[in-house]
Design a protein around this motif. Structure first.
Motif, PDB file in Angstrom:
ATOM      1  N   TYR A  15       0.842  -1.190   0.000  1.00  0.00           N
ATOM      2  CA  TYR A  15       0.000   0.000   0.000  1.00  0.00           C
ATOM      3  C   TYR A  15       0.881   1.246   0.000  1.00  0.00           C
ATOM      4  O   TYR A  15       1.771   1.394   0.847  1.00  0.00           O
ATOM      5  N   THR A  45     -11.504   4.645  -8.147  1.00  0.00           N
ATOM      6  CA  THR A  45     -11.271   3.582  -7.170  1.00  0.00           C
ATOM      7  C   THR A  45     -10.894   2.281  -7.859  1.00  0.00           C
ATOM      8  O   THR A  45     -10.009   1.544  -7.395  1.00  0.00           O
ATOM      9  N   HIS A  49      -7.305   0.251  -7.201  1.00  0.00           N
ATOM     10  CA  HIS A  49      -7.225  -1.113  -6.680  1.00  0.00           C
ATOM     11  C   HIS A  49      -6.618  -2.073  -7.707  1.00  0.00           C
ATOM     12  O   HIS A  49      -5.744  -2.880  -7.372  1.00  0.00           O
ATOM     13  N   GLU A  92      -9.017  -6.753   0.015  1.00  0.00           N
ATOM     14  CA  GLU A  92      -9.896  -6.151  -0.984  1.00  0.00           C
ATOM     15  C   GLU A  92     -11.360  -6.318  -0.583  1.00  0.00           C
ATOM     16  O   GLU A  92     -12.184  -5.414  -0.783  1.00  0.00           O
ATOM     17  N   PRO A 108     -13.344  -2.637  -5.925  1.00  0.00           N
ATOM     18  CA  PRO A 108     -12.365  -3.688  -5.616  1.00  0.00           C
ATOM     19  C   PRO A 108     -12.731  -5.044  -6.220  1.00  0.00           C
ATOM     20  O   PRO A 108     -11.844  -5.789  -6.666  1.00  0.00           O
TER      21      PRO A 108
END
Length: 350
Positions: free
Chosen positions: A141, A234, A238, A265, A284
């Motif tokens: 991350y 988003t 992801h 996720e 996700p």
């Protein structure tokens, strides 16, 4: 005569292009060659800017190729030793370029640098997209000096050291062109988001370094071209995060990390639902589905990245070498469980 620096500005119809280009010409203390790579079909914003700055060079694309491919076209056209990628929603400050050039000149192993990025809408705070430089945690991350998740710190000089980074933000990314060319520039399959993290990871696999240069200041309208909390943004975040891990991480690390990321996720979906971000909640799942449906695409891209490692060092596939700017713990745990809200609490400043 001082060597020029190429400034590459990918553009898609943003009205702020004029302000960006005007600031580059007004505040660059080095000769600059400004290239605008146009994905927007010669929109009025570009026509107005070209009329005001005739020296501007335009590289038009027939269609919107995305950030990565647009930057690659500009970098391929660069005939200078250094180039800077600037978003069209940035504004540079006086004396922004000299510190970047000086840092790159100080060590040929430095392939990329990032100036201090501050928010154009809240000038006393760090920019969401890049802050004062990028780090990554053990689970893959990304986070910034000056920004953890949605919390952007006020700039009080706490990140004014020129430290090694894991990645530099693509909104204002200074590059040694030969090094970027050596590793293949950006991966155009990303389209948007995480392409600069992937590039910086590959540069480290090739033995180069990434550095923060806080003496250079650039303001950024983060989220101007792609609003936050949308499905599209988003989804790419992801999906491309997972792809970046699969491309560049060591094989032994992936064997335990990918199953863990699968569960994380799922937790991300619950997090978005709890916050009422309905458009982001399915992203996700869509990202995971894309990765499951396209294993050959990911495998091809991993082979290209791992070839950089083998050619640069002779090490076997799966050997982890990128260490600068890596936090050994989990920012998810630190932020949500321990309520840590400053990057300096995780990676101490010198």
């Amino acid at each position: 005569m001082t060597e020029a620096v190429t400034v590459v500005i990918p553009h898609y119809r943003a009205d702020v292009l004029y302000d960006c280009v005007a600031s580059v010409y007004a505040h660059s203390n080095y000769p600059v060659c400004v290239l605008v790579v146009d994905d927007g079909g010669n929109a009025p914003s570009l026509q107005r800017t070209k009329a005001a700055f005739p020296a501007l060079e335009i590289l038009p694309n027939e269609r919107n190729l995305g950030f990565a491919a647009a930057c690659n076209r500009g970098l391929a056209a660069a005939h200078t030793r250094y180039a800077v990628l600037l978003n069209d929603d940035t504004r540079v400050e006086p004396n922004w370029l000299a510190p970047l050039v000086a840092m790159a000149d100080s060590d040929p192993r430095i392939a990329a640098c990032q100036p201090k990025l501050r928010s154009a809408s809240a000038p006393d705070r760090f920019d969401y997209g890049g802050g004062a430089g990028g780090y990554i945690d053990a689970l893959g991350y990304a986070f910034c000096r000056g920004r953890l998740f949605d919390r952007c710190e006020r700039d009080e000089g706490q990140y004014d050291a020129s430290v090694p980074l894991f990645w530099a933000c693509g909104a204002a990314l200074f590059l040694r062109v030969a090094a970027a060319r050596q590793v293949g520039f950006f991966d155009p399959d990303y389209f948007m988001h995480f392409e600069e993290i992937d590039l910086c990871w590959r540069l480290q696999l090739a033995g180069y370094q990434i550095r923060a240069v806080p003496q250079s200041v650039v303001f950024h309208h983060s989220g101007f071209s792609q609003p936050p909390a949308t499905f599209r943004k988003t989804y790419f975040n992801h999906r491309n995060s997972l792809i970046t891990l699969c491309k560049n991480a060591g094989l032994r690390r992936l064997l335990w990390l990918l199953p863990l990321r699968l569960w994380l996720e799922v937790l991300a979906v619950l997090y978005y639902l709890r916050r009422g971000q309905w458009s982001s909640a399915s992203a996700p799942c869509a990202a995971l589905l894309w990765c499951l449906v396209h294993p050959r695409n990911i495998y091809r891209r991993r082979r290209q990245s791992q070839a950089i490692l083998r050619l640069s060092s002779g090490r076997s596939r799966g050997t982890a070498v990128a260490r600068d700017g890596v936090y050994a713990g989990s920012i998810l745990y630190q932020y949500f469980a321990r309520r840590v809200q400053r990057a300096s609490a995780l990676v101490p400043e010198p």
